[in-house]
Design a protein around this motif. Structure first.
Motif, short mmCIF file in Angstrom:
data_model
loop_
_atom_site.label_atom_id
_atom_site.label_comp_id
_atom_site.label_asym_id
_atom_site.label_seq_id
_atom_site.Cartn_x
_atom_site.Cartn_y
_atom_site.Cartn_z
N LEU A 7 -50.22 -53.96 20.38
CA LEU A 7 -49.01 -53.18 20.34
C LEU A 7 -48.83 -52.29 21.27
CD1 LEU A 7 -52.47 -52.79 17.24
CD2 LEU A 7 -49.56 -53.80 16.76
N VAL A 8 -49.67 -52.02 22.01
CA VAL A 8 -49.86 -50.75 22.76
C VAL A 8 -47.62 -51.11 24.22
CG1 VAL A 8 -49.57 -49.93 25.03
CG2 VAL A 8 -51.74 -49.73 23.47
N ILE A 9 -47.67 -52.81 24.24
CA ILE A 9 -46.79 -53.45 24.94
C ILE A 9 -45.84 -53.57 23.83
CG2 ILE A 9 -45.76 -55.55 25.52
CD1 ILE A 9 -49.24 -56.19 26.25
N VAL A 10 -45.98 -53.92 22.38
CA VAL A 10 -44.42 -53.92 21.46
C VAL A 10 -43.93 -52.28 21.22
CG1 VAL A 10 -44.00 -53.82 19.31
CG2 VAL A 10 -45.69 -55.85 20.40
N VAL A 11 -45.20 -51.19 21.55
CA VAL A 11 -43.96 -49.95 21.33
C VAL A 11 -43.60 -49.97 22.67
CG1 VAL A 11 -45.40 -47.80 20.91
CG2 VAL A 11 -45.82 -49.54 20.05
N ILE A 12 -43.91 -49.52 23.63
CA ILE A 12 -43.32 -49.46 24.31
C ILE A 12 -41.95 -50.56 25.23
CG2 ILE A 12 -43.45 -49.62 27.38
CD1 ILE A 12 -46.67 -49.36 27.08
N ALA A 13 -41.91 -51.44 24.41
CA ALA A 13 -41.24 -52.03 24.63
C ALA A 13 -39.88 -52.23 23.69
CB ALA A 13 -41.10 -53.42 24.34
N VAL A 14 -40.41 -51.26 22.81
CA VAL A 14 -39.28 -50.61 21.56
C VAL A 14 -38.72 -49.64 21.63
CG1 VAL A 14 -39.23 -49.32 18.87
CG2 VAL A 14 -40.42 -51.68 19.45
N VAL A 15 -39.78 -48.64 22.24
CA VAL A 15 -38.72 -46.98 22.54
C VAL A 15 -38.26 -47.42 23.99
CG1 VAL A 15 -40.20 -45.54 23.49
CG2 VAL A 15 -41.64 -45.97 21.86
N GLY A 16 -38.59 -48.52 25.00
CA GLY A 16 -38.12 -48.50 26.00
C GLY A 16 -36.17 -48.73 25.48
N TRP A 17 -36.11 -50.14 24.33
CA TRP A 17 -35.15 -50.51 24.26
C TRP A 17 -34.60 -49.72 23.53
CZ3 TRP A 17 -32.09 -54.44 24.65
CH2 TRP A 17 -31.21 -54.97 23.83
N SER A 18 -35.06 -48.59 23.10
CA SER A 18 -33.93 -47.46 22.08
C SER A 18 -33.48 -46.80 22.87
CB SER A 18 -35.19 -46.39 21.47
OG SER A 18 -36.22 -45.84 22.21
N TRP A 19 -34.11 -46.13 24.46
CA TRP A 19 -33.59 -45.57 25.53
C TRP A 19 -32.34 -46.16 25.82
CZ3 TRP A 19 -38.55 -44.05 28.74
CH2 TRP A 19 -39.40 -43.29 27.38
#
Length: 346
Positions: free
Chosen positions: A28-40
């Motif tokens: 879950l932590v990895i998914v959240v970080i990936a989503v946030v990075g993509w939004s940046w």
């Protein structure tokens, strides 16, 4: 016995501290970080991504009244997992805040750019409008100049045309005056000739009228003689016809008078007091149908019973015999007088 139970409890890990649970949290932590990075990495403004928060629900372990040394590692792992979850949640919240700020900044930039484009468009439209107004003003000015020039040209042409027409009218007036003088001379000559012809024609007409008058007088005399002859012949014919009609009517009246006297004689019953010297005269009025209109005692016999018997006899007849000819009826039977006498009816 108690020592055996503790050993068994230490060997069994709680569900939330299992490797499966830890693996889920890490993913879950990895998914959240990936989503946030993509939004940046994405420069286009978009709504903040939905955050996925996961919480592992596990039954809280009931504290055992006696904590052994074998329970200490489990508690350390639990604290570490809890801290990791907290850090992941805080990191997720910070990422979300940062994503919202980035999205808001992008929205502000987009709005500013939109406003700038609209202002630029308005400036361009205003410039175009001013240019259009200037163009229209130039066109109006050029049109006014052209109209003024055309007006001046038209006035000059009108003046020239008026002068030419005035000269033409003067020439035409002089020509007409000459023609009028000529026509007057010709008219005078023509009238003199016509007057002479008229005088001669009047003389011929007078002579013709005198001739026709004499002929008409002679013809009138002849017509009058013929009319007198025809009138005399018609008078004699009408007199003969009237005489024949009178004879026919008299004959027919005598016929119907005899029929009326006969019927009254049958209907009359004189009283026993009647004498041969008694005579009652009655005036009878009839309708063309033969019905009795009225009866009136003109001369009394002196005996009321005798008079009443005569009146009764007249009223007793429902219909009197009358001729079909209306002229004979009007003359002899519309109203007539009859005498009642024991010896005769007349």
């Amino acid at each position: 016995m108690r020592q055996t139970e503790r050993t068994q409890d230490a060997g069994v890990q709680p569900p939330w501290a299992s490797p499966v649970a830890m693996s889920v949290v890490l993913h879950l932590v990895i998914v959240v970080i990936a989503v946030v990075g993509w939004s940046w990495m994405d420069d286009t403004p978009e709504a903040p991504p939905r955050s996925i928060s996961a919480r592992l629900i596990a039954p809280q372990p009931e504290p055992s009244p006696v904590v052994s040394e074998t329970d200490q590692p489990d508690q350390d792992r639990e604290r570490q997992a809890e801290e990791a979850r907290k850090q992941a949640a805080e990191e997720e919240q910070r990422n979300q805040e940062k994503a919202r700020e980035i999205a808001a900044e992008k929205a502000r930039k987009a709005e500013a750019e939109q406003k700038a484009r609209e202002q630029q468009k308005q400036r361009e439209q205003e410039q175009q409008r001013q240019q259009e107004q200037a163009r229209k003003a130039e066109e109006a000015k050029a049109k006014a100049k052209a109209e003024e020039a055309a007006k001046q040209k038209a006035e000059a042409e009108a003046k020239a045309k008026a002068a030419a027409e005035a000269a033409k009218k003067r020439e035409e007036a002089a020509r007409k005056q000459a023609e009028l003088e000529k026509q007057k001379r010709e008219e005078a000559a023509r009238k003199a000739a016509e007057a002479k012809k008229a005088q001669e024609a009047a003389e011929r007409k007078r002579q013709e009228q005198e001739r026709k008058l004499r002929e008409q007088q002679l013809q009138a005399l002849a017509e009058k003689a013929r009319a007198a002859e025809q009138a005399e012949a018609e008078r004699q014919r009408q007199a003969a016809a009237a005489k024949a009609q009178e004879a026919r009517m008299l004959s027919e009246s005598e016929k119907y008078q005899g029929l009326i006297r006969e019927r009254l004689s049958r209907a009359w019953y004189p009283p026993s007091s009647a004498t041969e010297e008694m005579t009652a005269r009655l005036r009878i009025s009839l309708l063309p149908t033969g019905e009795l209109a009225s009866v009136e005692l003109v001369s009394s016999s002196g005996n009321s019973a005798f008079d009443n018997s005569a009146l009764s006899a007249v009223r007793s007849l429902e219909r009197y015999p009358v001729p079909d000819d209306r002229q004979t009826f009007d003359r002899y039977f519309r109203q007539f007088t009859i005498e009642f006498n024991p010896r005769r009816l007349k």
